[in-house]
Design a protein around this motif. Structure first.
Motif, mmCIF file in Angstrom:
data_model
loop_
_atom_site.group_PDB
_atom_site.id
_atom_site.type_symbol
_atom_site.label_atom_id
_atom_site.label_comp_id
_atom_site.label_asym_id
_atom_site.label_seq_id
_atom_site.Cartn_x
_atom_site.Cartn_y
_atom_site.Cartn_z
ATOM 1 N N VAL A 131 -0.764 60.917 -47.314
ATOM 2 C CA VAL A 131 0.228 60.562 -46.285
ATOM 3 C C VAL A 131 1.440 59.886 -46.934
ATOM 4 C CG1 VAL A 131 0.649 58.954 -44.343
ATOM 5 C CG2 VAL A 131 -1.359 60.454 -44.326
ATOM 6 N N SER A 132 1.176 59.005 -47.885
ATOM 7 C CA SER A 132 2.272 58.236 -48.503
ATOM 8 C C SER A 132 3.175 59.103 -49.374
ATOM 9 C CB SER A 132 1.704 57.081 -49.321
ATOM 10 O OG SER A 132 1.022 57.602 -50.442
ATOM 11 N N ARG A 133 2.738 60.333 -49.665
ATOM 12 C CA ARG A 133 3.581 61.241 -50.452
ATOM 13 C C ARG A 133 4.561 62.050 -49.598
ATOM 14 N NH1 ARG A 133 -0.775 61.435 -54.141
ATOM 15 N NH2 ARG A 133 -1.884 62.993 -52.939
ATOM 16 N N VAL A 134 4.360 62.013 -48.278
ATOM 17 C CA VAL A 134 5.232 62.786 -47.377
ATOM 18 C C VAL A 134 6.401 61.897 -46.924
ATOM 19 C CG1 VAL A 134 5.347 64.023 -45.164
ATOM 20 C CG2 VAL A 134 3.283 64.188 -46.587
ATOM 21 N N PRO A 135 7.650 62.262 -47.282
ATOM 22 C CA PRO A 135 8.781 61.397 -46.940
ATOM 23 C C PRO A 135 8.857 61.033 -45.453
ATOM 24 C CG PRO A 135 9.500 63.125 -48.431
ATOM 25 C CD PRO A 135 8.075 63.433 -48.076
ATOM 26 N N VAL A 169 25.557 69.134 -30.862
ATOM 27 C CA VAL A 169 25.492 67.956 -31.718
ATOM 28 C C VAL A 169 25.053 68.367 -33.121
ATOM 29 C CG1 VAL A 169 24.220 65.780 -32.078
ATOM 30 C CG2 VAL A 169 25.028 66.374 -29.796
ATOM 31 N N ARG A 170 25.594 67.689 -34.132
ATOM 32 C CA ARG A 170 25.256 67.958 -35.526
ATOM 33 C C ARG A 170 24.470 66.789 -36.107
ATOM 34 N NH1 ARG A 170 27.770 70.787 -40.080
ATOM 35 N NH2 ARG A 170 29.059 71.830 -38.522
ATOM 36 N N MET A 171 23.353 67.087 -36.778
ATOM 37 C CA MET A 171 22.618 66.059 -37.506
ATOM 38 C C MET A 171 22.744 66.366 -38.997
ATOM 39 S SD MET A 171 18.575 64.929 -37.478
ATOM 40 C CE MET A 171 17.985 66.290 -38.478
ATOM 41 N N PRO A 172 23.379 65.473 -39.767
ATOM 42 C CA PRO A 172 23.495 65.712 -41.204
ATOM 43 C C PRO A 172 22.113 65.754 -41.858
ATOM 44 C CG PRO A 172 24.892 63.888 -40.497
ATOM 45 C CD PRO A 172 23.997 64.204 -39.349
ATOM 46 N N PHE A 173 21.991 66.498 -42.936
ATOM 47 C CA PHE A 173 20.722 66.565 -43.669
ATOM 48 C C PHE A 173 20.313 65.154 -44.112
ATOM 49 C CE2 PHE A 173 18.479 66.621 -47.744
ATOM 50 C CZ PHE A 173 17.334 67.275 -47.344
ATOM 51 N N ASN A 174 19.027 64.846 -43.958
ATOM 52 C CA ASN A 174 18.512 63.539 -44.367
ATOM 53 C C ASN A 174 17.147 63.748 -45.029
ATOM 54 O OD1 ASN A 174 17.355 60.977 -44.523
ATOM 55 N ND2 ASN A 174 18.309 60.288 -42.613
ATOM 56 N N PRO A 175 17.009 63.416 -46.329
ATOM 57 C CA PRO A 175 15.743 63.660 -47.025
ATOM 58 C C PRO A 175 14.556 62.895 -46.439
ATOM 59 C CG PRO A 175 17.284 62.423 -48.421
ATOM 60 C CD PRO A 175 18.050 62.874 -47.220
ATOM 61 N N ASP A 176 14.833 61.793 -45.702
ATOM 62 C CA ASP A 176 13.747 61.025 -45.055
ATOM 63 C C ASP A 176 12.978 61.861 -44.042
ATOM 64 O OD1 ASP A 176 14.544 58.752 -46.345
ATOM 65 O OD2 ASP A 176 15.442 57.787 -44.584
ATOM 66 N N PHE A 177 13.611 62.919 -43.527
ATOM 67 C CA PHE A 177 13.004 63.690 -42.448
ATOM 68 C C PHE A 177 12.209 64.897 -42.968
ATOM 69 C CE2 PHE A 177 16.921 62.189 -39.867
ATOM 70 C CZ PHE A 177 16.338 60.939 -39.674
ATOM 71 N N CYS A 178 12.029 64.984 -44.290
ATOM 72 C CA CYS A 178 11.331 66.129 -44.888
ATOM 73 C C CYS A 178 9.853 65.838 -45.103
ATOM 74 C CB CYS A 178 11.984 66.493 -46.217
ATOM 75 S SG CYS A 178 13.653 67.131 -45.987
ATOM 76 N N LEU A 182 12.158 70.312 -43.339
ATOM 77 C CA LEU A 182 12.154 69.270 -42.302
ATOM 78 C C LEU A 182 10.836 69.250 -41.547
ATOM 79 C CD1 LEU A 182 15.713 69.707 -40.709
ATOM 80 C CD2 LEU A 182 14.969 67.886 -42.254
ATOM 81 N N HIS A 183 10.395 68.060 -41.163
ATOM 82 C CA HIS A 183 9.228 67.934 -40.294
ATOM 83 C C HIS A 183 9.623 68.366 -38.889
ATOM 84 C CE1 HIS A 183 6.082 65.858 -37.886
ATOM 85 N NE2 HIS A 183 5.335 66.152 -38.937
ATOM 86 N N GLY A 184 8.693 69.095 -38.233
ATOM 87 C CA GLY A 184 8.971 69.547 -36.871
ATOM 88 C C GLY A 184 9.327 68.398 -35.940
ATOM 89 N N ARG A 229 18.759 72.528 -46.753
ATOM 90 C CA ARG A 229 19.399 71.215 -46.848
ATOM 91 C C ARG A 229 20.713 71.212 -46.068
ATOM 92 N NH1 ARG A 229 18.547 67.432 -51.522
ATOM 93 N NH2 ARG A 229 16.288 67.494 -51.752
ATOM 94 N N ALA A 230 20.874 72.229 -45.225
ATOM 95 C CA ALA A 230 22.090 72.305 -44.403
ATOM 96 C C ALA A 230 21.973 71.318 -43.233
ATOM 97 C CB ALA A 230 22.272 73.719 -43.879
ATOM 98 N N ASP A 231 23.104 70.983 -42.620
ATOM 99 C CA ASP A 231 23.094 70.174 -41.404
ATOM 100 C C ASP A 231 22.372 70.947 -40.307
ATOM 101 O OD1 ASP A 231 24.671 68.494 -42.865
ATOM 102 O OD2 ASP A 231 26.494 68.790 -41.685
ATOM 103 N N VAL A 232 21.869 70.204 -39.337
ATOM 104 C CA VAL A 232 21.172 70.827 -38.218
ATOM 105 C C VAL A 232 22.075 70.765 -36.987
ATOM 106 C CG1 VAL A 232 19.140 70.649 -36.728
ATOM 107 C CG2 VAL A 232 18.928 70.208 -39.172
ATOM 108 N N ILE A 233 22.145 71.878 -36.256
ATOM 109 C CA ILE A 233 22.958 71.944 -35.036
ATOM 110 C C ILE A 233 22.027 72.088 -33.831
ATOM 111 C CG2 ILE A 233 24.833 73.163 -33.832
ATOM 112 C CD1 ILE A 233 25.743 72.118 -36.550
ATOM 113 N N VAL A 234 22.301 71.337 -32.792
ATOM 114 C CA VAL A 234 21.529 71.448 -31.547
ATOM 115 C C VAL A 234 22.487 71.735 -30.409
ATOM 116 C CG1 VAL A 234 19.826 70.380 -30.052
ATOM 117 C CG2 VAL A 234 20.195 69.492 -32.320
ATOM 118 N N GLN A 235 22.126 72.718 -29.614
ATOM 119 C CA GLN A 235 22.896 73.044 -28.416
ATOM 120 C C GLN A 235 21.954 72.834 -27.241
ATOM 121 O OE1 GLN A 235 26.183 74.920 -28.357
ATOM 122 N NE2 GLN A 235 26.114 74.335 -26.190
#
Lengths: 133, 160
Positions: free
Chosen positions: A10-14, B41-50, B58-60, B101-107
């Motif tokens: 779990v800790s490896r998943v950002p 709306v645009r969400m810039p790419f963020n590595p925290d969300f992967c 990206l995580h669902g 790693r592109a921005d995400v667009i939501v309509q």
């Protein structure tokens, strides 16, 4: 699969680090986890409620772990989800329990319950499908 | 955008950009288009969300969170006199792996509003790939009508 090993995965998943949760218990068909409240989880900044999307994400993460606790690279692939929001998630820890209702060769169906101080007072209830191939 | 008053636009901008904490701030959402017909709306790419070590998938859940947020905005724009709203239920289909790693667009838009309930639908794709939808969602929201707008309530702080 022991809880320590799963938490190491779990800790490896950002994104799981972003959610900041720990798996508390695990067996072949269930997973239970606890998420620590953080300002970045807030949806309603006045009332300091959890964002509905964070609750759904935490439930999805718990469901994916119940389905595939030994995930090597990335967690189980989600197909879709439905979530019922029953009560606001207030500032404080949030719990989730995922129950694998069916796990076949290709698909798994998981129901998840989320609560705070009282398991009988659910914050949200969800159904998640995963693709296993 | 002509059907939206300047005042409302300013309120929306303030509400989304000046709240200072919470997920919406962290997602760094940028409003691209706003009308009663829908919002983009645009969400810039963020590595925290992967979810992966390479940080390109990206995580669902973040797409679900994004849809939920943008539905709220669409309702605020489309419905007059809403004091608060709460997500009743939400369904999201993940149509493709969200690997980019592109921005995400939501309509998103509100396709039906009643006194108590709003119904929404929306689509998500990577910027520049409108033909390859990565997620689609529908939701219903419980509305509380009242003189105090969501924005006024936020300005006044925690009163209830």
């Amino acid at each position: 699969m022991d809880v320590q090993t799963v938490n190491a995965n779990v800790s490896r998943v950002p994104f799981f680090r972003f959610l900041n949760f720990e798996v508390r218990s695990l067996d072949s068909l269930h997973a239970e986890a606890e998420m620590t409240f953080d300002d970045r989880h807030i949806g309603n900044p006045i009332m300091e409620y959890y964002h509905g999307g964070i609750i759904a994400s935490f439930m999805e993460a718990t469901a994916a772990i119940a389905v595939q606790p030994d995930f090597a690279d990335v967690p189980a692939k989600p197909i879709n989800l439905t979530v019922d929001y029953l009560r606001p998630g207030v500032k404080g820890p949030l719990f989730a329990r995922a129950n694998v209702t069916r796990k076949g060769k290709r698909m798994a169906s998981v129901s998840v319950l989320s609560w705070q101080t009282d398991r009988e007072k659910a914050v949200a209830e969800g159904l998640y499908h995963f693709l296993l191939v | 955008m002509s059907d939206i008053t300047q005042k409302k636009m300013e309120q929306i901008a303030q509400m989304w950009n000046a709240r200072g904490k919470g997920l919406i701030t962290h997602m760094a959402l940028e409003i691209e288009e706003v009308s009663t017909e829908g919002v983009r709306v645009r969400m810039p790419f963020n590595p925290d969300f992967c979810v992966d070590a390479e940080q390109s998938l990206l995580h669902g859940g973040i797409l679900t969170a994004l849809l939920d947020s943008v539905f709220g905005l669409a309702n605020f724009v489309a419905i007059e006199g809403v004091s608060t709203m709460a997500t009743l239920d939400l369904r999201v289909d993940y149509l493709r792996p969200a690997r980019s790693r592109a921005d995400v667009i939501v309509q998103a838009h509100c396709f039906r509003k009643t006194r108590h309930i709003a119904f929404n639908s929306g689509s998500v794709w990577f910027a520049g790939h409108e033909d390859a939808e990565i997620a689609r969602g529908t939701a219903s929201f419980a509305l509380t009508r009242g003189e105090t707008s969501l924005f006024d309530a936020m300005k006044k702080g925690k009163t209830s």
